[in-house]
Enzyme design. Structure first.
Site, PDB file in Angstrom:
ATOM      1  N   GLY A   9       0.820  -1.213   0.000  1.00 35.84           N
ATOM      2  CA  GLY A   9       0.000   0.000   0.000  1.00 35.84           C
ATOM      3  C   GLY A   9       0.851   1.258   0.000  1.00 35.84           C
ATOM      4  NE  ARG A  13      -5.491   8.427   5.882  1.00 39.30           N
ATOM      5  CZ  ARG A  13      -5.945   7.932   7.029  1.00 39.30           C
ATOM      6  NH1 ARG A  13      -6.010   8.688   8.119  1.00 39.30           N
ATOM      7  NH2 ARG A  13      -6.333   6.675   7.115  1.00 39.30           N
ATOM      8  CD  GLN A  71      -0.910  -5.692  -4.667  1.00 41.69           C
ATOM      9  OE1 GLN A  71      -0.474  -5.136  -3.661  1.00 41.69           O
ATOM     10  NE2 GLN A  71      -2.200  -5.913  -4.851  1.00 41.69           N
ATOM     11  N   GLY A  76      -5.842  -4.280  -4.588  1.00 45.52           N
ATOM     12  CA  GLY A  76      -6.600  -4.726  -3.420  1.00 45.52           C
ATOM     13  C   GLY A  76      -5.898  -5.833  -2.650  1.00 45.52           C
ATOM     14  CG  ASN A 222      -3.936   3.896   7.790  1.00 45.66           C
ATOM     15  OD1 ASN A 222      -3.553   3.172   6.886  1.00 45.66           O
ATOM     16  ND2 ASN A 222      -4.761   3.474   8.737  1.00 45.66           N
ATOM     17  CG  ASN A 372      43.810  14.254  38.688  1.00 45.21           C
ATOM     18  OD1 ASN A 372      42.740  13.998  39.227  1.00 45.21           O
ATOM     19  ND2 ASN A 372      44.119  15.472  38.247  1.00 45.21           N
ATOM     20  CB  ALA A 375      40.189  21.639  34.560  1.00 43.61           C
ATOM     21  CG  ASN A 381      42.825  12.966  18.463  1.00 43.03           C
ATOM     22  OD1 ASN A 381      42.635  14.174  18.352  1.00 43.03           O
ATOM     23  ND2 ASN A 381      41.875  12.078  18.285  1.00 43.03           N
ATOM     24  CB  SER A 400      44.658  22.682  34.806  1.00 43.66           C
ATOM     25  OG  SER A 400      44.056  22.031  35.888  1.00 43.66           O
TER      26      SER A 400
HETATM   27  C1  UD1 Z   1      -8.717  -3.854   5.039  1.00 45.88           C
HETATM   28  C2  UD1 Z   1      -9.818  -4.930   5.034  1.00 45.88           C
HETATM   29  C3  UD1 Z   1     -10.863  -4.567   6.100  1.00 45.88           C
HETATM   30  C4  UD1 Z   1     -10.213  -4.455   7.468  1.00 45.88           C
HETATM   31  C5  UD1 Z   1      -9.061  -3.450   7.391  1.00 45.88           C
HETATM   32  C6  UD1 Z   1      -8.286  -3.512   8.689  1.00 45.88           C
HETATM   33  C7  UD1 Z   1     -10.025  -5.751   2.747  1.00 45.88           C
HETATM   34  C8  UD1 Z   1     -10.766  -5.655   1.487  1.00 45.88           C
HETATM   35  N1  UD1 Z   1     -10.438  -4.959   3.729  1.00 45.88           N
HETATM   36  O1  UD1 Z   1      -9.311  -2.648   4.642  1.00 45.88           O
HETATM   37  O2  UD1 Z   1     -11.859  -5.565   6.152  1.00 45.88           O
HETATM   38  O3  UD1 Z   1     -11.149  -4.042   8.426  1.00 45.88           O
HETATM   39  O4  UD1 Z   1      -8.135  -3.779   6.341  1.00 45.88           O
HETATM   40  O5  UD1 Z   1      -7.357  -2.479   8.697  1.00 45.88           O
HETATM   41  O6  UD1 Z   1      -9.117  -6.560   2.859  1.00 45.88           O
HETATM   42  N2  UD1 Z   1      -2.371  -3.700   0.581  1.00 45.88           N
HETATM   43  C9  UD1 Z   1      -1.552  -4.232  -0.390  1.00 45.88           C
HETATM   44  N3  UD1 Z   1      -1.947  -4.187  -1.677  1.00 45.88           N
HETATM   45  C10 UD1 Z   1      -3.147  -3.669  -2.064  1.00 45.88           C
HETATM   46  C11 UD1 Z   1      -3.974  -3.145  -1.064  1.00 45.88           C
HETATM   47  C12 UD1 Z   1      -3.583  -3.168   0.255  1.00 45.88           C
HETATM   48  O7  UD1 Z   1      -0.470  -4.703  -0.090  1.00 45.88           O
HETATM   49  O8  UD1 Z   1      -3.434  -3.684  -3.255  1.00 45.88           O
HETATM   50  C13 UD1 Z   1      -1.938  -3.739   1.974  1.00 45.88           C
HETATM   51  C14 UD1 Z   1      -1.784  -2.375   2.568  1.00 45.88           C
HETATM   52  O9  UD1 Z   1      -0.442  -1.929   2.449  1.00 45.88           O
HETATM   53  C15 UD1 Z   1      -2.143  -2.604   4.025  1.00 45.88           C
HETATM   54  C16 UD1 Z   1      -3.137  -3.736   3.976  1.00 45.88           C
HETATM   55  O10 UD1 Z   1      -2.932  -4.371   2.727  1.00 45.88           O
HETATM   56  O11 UD1 Z   1      -1.026  -3.038   4.776  1.00 45.88           O
HETATM   57  C17 UD1 Z   1      -4.563  -3.258   4.106  1.00 45.88           C
HETATM   58  O12 UD1 Z   1      -4.854  -2.365   3.076  1.00 45.88           O
HETATM   59  P1  UD1 Z   1      -5.821  -1.124   3.292  1.00 45.88           P
HETATM   60  O13 UD1 Z   1      -5.982  -0.430   2.024  1.00 45.88           O
HETATM   61  O14 UD1 Z   1      -5.385  -0.368   4.477  1.00 45.88           O
HETATM   62  O15 UD1 Z   1      -7.168  -1.916   3.639  1.00 45.88           O
HETATM   63  P2  UD1 Z   1      -8.499  -1.322   4.207  1.00 45.88           P
HETATM   64  O16 UD1 Z   1      -9.252  -0.690   3.106  1.00 45.88           O
HETATM   65  O17 UD1 Z   1      -8.207  -0.529   5.400  1.00 45.88           O
END
Ligand code: UD1
Ligand code: MG
Length: 452
Positions: A9, A13, A71, A76, A222, A372, A375, A381, A400
């Protein structure tokens, strides 16, 4: 088990060029906390899913027995886990962790794994007063039937307070099959990992849950605000662990440990101290306010006064250091050494019972016992190109305001008169002094202001 850590991710923020999971908590990257916890479970393999920030994540954290999968793009959490599939072994379950959730305890993960056995889907859930933003755990007569994301949830579902922490365990062959059926037909257009829950239910695979002891174990980072909040929670936990071991802390809210701090009995630490790397404090050590210690070994009964800064140093038993002392890398103090205010020591050994109590620089020096150092003494060095050593033998007395122009040796029991600039070795047992003789000019008069 296999462990997959989601860390692709973007962490928008955080407002930072550094990938979110590399931001430090207690001096260590968020992701390293997760990897270290993962390792305590002795997994078959660990695979980190990275993406945002290019190769920075694997470059900075590459180590033995750690796999990485990129990825790109990030479609997702379900899509993220798909990237790990080639690295997963089917005959053991797969534990999914988040790289931005640093404080989960191994005990909670073990509980989750025990619930899962080898064949169930097991979800770590918590109840939250304000569940906004999280995926909700939808139950039917207590049985988990699916997870619905905030953005896809109905009014009724949004009222559910049991949420998905994101951490779950799945039977690996099943996980493979479920992931292949995911679609991104939802409010965020993402492949949701959470959709595997409904798939499991449809396949008749039991879905169970476990809860951690504390909600903070499941909190993610976040933003810098959340990072600061988790830092405080973590520091409070570390401080209370010390208190339980019998360490006296003037204020458990005013100590920072960024590494490991090992304390003997009857250790007392005043406010505002920072410990980095590996620090060991012996029995009866007292540390005054506002000291910074990095990779330091402190012997029994040592007293450290306020405002000291030590790095890569060892301090012998019963020594007294500070206030305002600086011990730089390579400082080795034997027993009962006194280093006082505004004294800097670097790459030097100082033997038992020696003292440098005020305003001195001792660099690249070998100092004997019971010496000793007066001061204002300075070991010169550095000649602009090379570092050179000063040797001061046992029982020497350095007056000293003396400069010792290295390489130079002060013999055993020698005395240097105050103000000496020593450029040649000083013989043992004798007084050596290099300064103009004191004279008084008879009849000299101070000038007086001339009348205009
Ligand atoms: C996700 C869960 C949600 C849960 C929440 C807890 C899903 C769909 N939803 O939501 O149910 O309550 O976490 O915090 O799983 N990440 C990737 N690749 C991606 C997307 C995300 O590696 O394509 C990683 C992010 O870096 C993060 C984690 O997965 O470490 C969660 O991603 P984030 O986008 O924060 O998920 P939420 O929408 O908060
Ligand atoms: Mg999201």
């Amino acid at each position: 088990m296999n462990i997959v850590i989601l860390a692709a991710g973007m962490g928008k923020r955080m407002q930072s060029a550094l990938p979110k999971v590399l931001h430090p908590l207690a001096g260590k990257a968020l992701l390293s906390h997760v990897i270290d916890t993962a390792r305590t479970l002795s997994p078959t393999s660990i695979c980190v899913i990275y993406g945002h920030g290019g190769d920075m994540v694997p470059q900075m954290l590459r180590s033995d027995n750690l796999g990485f999968a990129r990825q790109e793009p990030q479609l997702g959490t379900g899509h993220a886990v798909m990237q790990a599939l080639p690295q997963l072994q089917d005959d053991v379950p797969t534990l999914i962790l988040y790289g931005d959730v640093p404080l989960t305890r191994s005990e909670s993960l073990r509980r989750l794994l025990d619930q899962a056995g080898g064949d169930k889907l097991s979800i770590l859930t918590v109840n939250m007063e304000d569940p906004t933003g999280y995926g909700r755990i939808v139950r039917d007569n207590d049985r988990i039937v699916r997870i619905v994301e905030q953005k896809d949830a109905s009014e009724q579902e949004r009222a559910i307070t049991e949420v998905n922490t994101g951490i779950m365990v799945a039977p690996t062959a099943r996980l493979r099959a479920w992931l292949s059926t995911l679609s991104n037909d939802n409010a965020q257009g993402e492949y949701y990992l959470t959709d595997i829950v409904a798939r499991a239910v449809a396949d008749g695979v039991p879905v169970v849950s476990a809860q951690p002891d504390a909600v903070w174990e499941t909190l993610g980072v976040n933003s810098k605000v959340q990072l600061a909040e988790l830092e405080r929670i973590h520091q409070r936990n570390l401080a209370y662990r010390l208190l339980e071991q019998g360490v006296t802390l003037a204020d458990p809210a005013r100590i920072d440990i960024r590494g490991s701090l090992t304390c003997g009995r009857d250790v007392s630490i005043d406010v505002g101290c920072v410990f980095e790397g590996d620090v060991t404090l012996g029995d009866g050590v007292t540390i005054g306010a506002n000291c910074v210690l990095k990779n330091v070994r402190v012997g029994d009964g040592v007293s450290i006064k306020p405002f000291c800064h030590f790095e890569d140093a060892a301090i012998g038993a019963k020594s007294v250091i500070g206030p305002y002392a600086r011990l730089r890398p390579g400082t080795m103090l034997a027993e009962d050494v006194h280093i006082g205010n505004f004294v800097e020591v670097k790459n030097s050994q100082i033997a038992a019972g020696s003292k440098a109590n005020h305003l001195a620089y001792v660099g690249d020096a070998t100092v004997g016992s019971r010496v000793n150092i007066g001061a204002g003494t300075i070991t010169c060095n550095y000649d602009g190109a090379n570092k050179l050593r000063t040797v001061i033998e046992d029982d020497a007395f350095i007056g000293s305001d003396t400069q010792l122009v290295a390489p130079v040796t002060v013999g055993r029991g020698a005395t240097l008169g105050a103000g000496t600039t020593l450029t040649k070795d000083a013989p043992a047992g004798s007084l050596t002094v290099s300064r103009g003789r004191q004279t008084t000019i008879e009849g000299w008069k101070r000038p007086v202001k001339q009348p205009k």
